[in-house]
Scaffold this motif. Structure first.
Motif, PDB file in Angstrom:
ATOM      1  N   PRO A 274      -1.852   3.207  -6.668  1.00  0.00           N
ATOM      2  CA  PRO A 274      -0.736   3.893  -6.016  1.00  0.00           C
ATOM      3  C   PRO A 274      -1.155   5.039  -5.093  1.00  0.00           C
ATOM      4  CG  PRO A 274      -0.242   3.526  -8.331  1.00  0.00           C
ATOM      5  CD  PRO A 274      -1.674   3.146  -8.121  1.00  0.00           C
TER       6      PRO A 274
ATOM      7  N   ARG B 233      -2.503   3.581  -1.849  1.00  0.00           N
ATOM      8  CA  ARG B 233      -1.423   3.003  -1.039  1.00  0.00           C
ATOM      9  C   ARG B 233      -0.625   4.093  -0.337  1.00  0.00           C
ATOM     10  NH1 ARG B 233       0.201  -0.299  -5.691  1.00  0.00           N
ATOM     11  NH2 ARG B 233       2.081   0.970  -5.683  1.00  0.00           N
ATOM     12  N   GLU B 234      -0.311   5.158  -1.051  1.00  0.00           N
ATOM     13  CA  GLU B 234       0.451   6.267  -0.457  1.00  0.00           C
ATOM     14  C   GLU B 234      -0.344   6.924   0.654  1.00  0.00           C
ATOM     15  OE1 GLU B 234       3.644   7.830  -0.254  1.00  0.00           O
ATOM     16  OE2 GLU B 234       3.868   5.991  -1.372  1.00  0.00           O
TER      17      GLU B 234
ATOM     18  N   LYS C 139      -0.452   4.755   3.712  1.00  0.00           N
ATOM     19  CA  LYS C 139       0.847   4.763   4.389  1.00  0.00           C
ATOM     20  C   LYS C 139       1.002   6.049   5.207  1.00  0.00           C
ATOM     21  CE  LYS C 139       4.562   5.062   1.887  1.00  0.00           C
ATOM     22  NZ  LYS C 139       5.693   4.788   0.995  1.00  0.00           N
ATOM     23  N   GLU C 140       0.607   7.170   4.637  1.00  0.00           N
ATOM     24  CA  GLU C 140       0.682   8.457   5.335  1.00  0.00           C
ATOM     25  C   GLU C 140      -0.299   8.509   6.503  1.00  0.00           C
ATOM     26  OE1 GLU C 140       2.748  11.076   4.776  1.00  0.00           O
ATOM     27  OE2 GLU C 140       3.768   9.916   3.226  1.00  0.00           O
TER      28      GLU C 140
END
Length: 113
Positions: free
Chosen positions: A9, A12-13, A16-17
């Motif tokens: 997680p 992934r975050e 994305k950022e």
């Protein structure tokens, strides 16, 4: 290795950022949370992200495709091509250790920061 990374997680975050240049992300690790229990003041790290490099973009694309439930088979062609540019030893499809791939992938992404 890639399947495990796609299910992380925090990664992934962060990916994305990283898609948006100039974004500032706050990274808090579980170790920092545990230190708060011992009354130690530890601040999370704030990191300003620049434009992501080609390896980071390919990793973002791969992780996004892995998360799509309607997607059947996911082939990391672009990610593999970018890894080969950073670590020529992976060209030619010879057998490699998974920890070597992990090292070159993460080191390559860090070098693009």
């Amino acid at each position: 290795i890639l399947q495990n990374l796609s299910q992380t997680p925090a990664l992934r975050e962060l990916l994305k950022e990283a898609k948006t240049p100039g974004t500032t992300v706050k990274i808090e690790s579980p170790e920092l949370s545990m230190l708060h229990c011992f009354s130690l003041k530890q601040e999370p790290q704030l990191i300003k992200l620049d434009q992501p490099g080609p390896l980071t973009q390919a990793m973002h694309q791969f992780v996004t495709e892995m998360q799509e439930t309607k997607k059947g088979v996911v082939t990391p062609k672009e990610l593999f091509a970018q890894v080969c540019k950073k670590a020529i030893r992976f060209k030619g499809y010879q057998q490699q250790d998974s920890h070597e791939l992990l090292r070159y992938l993460l080191d390559g992404m860090r070098a693009e920061e």
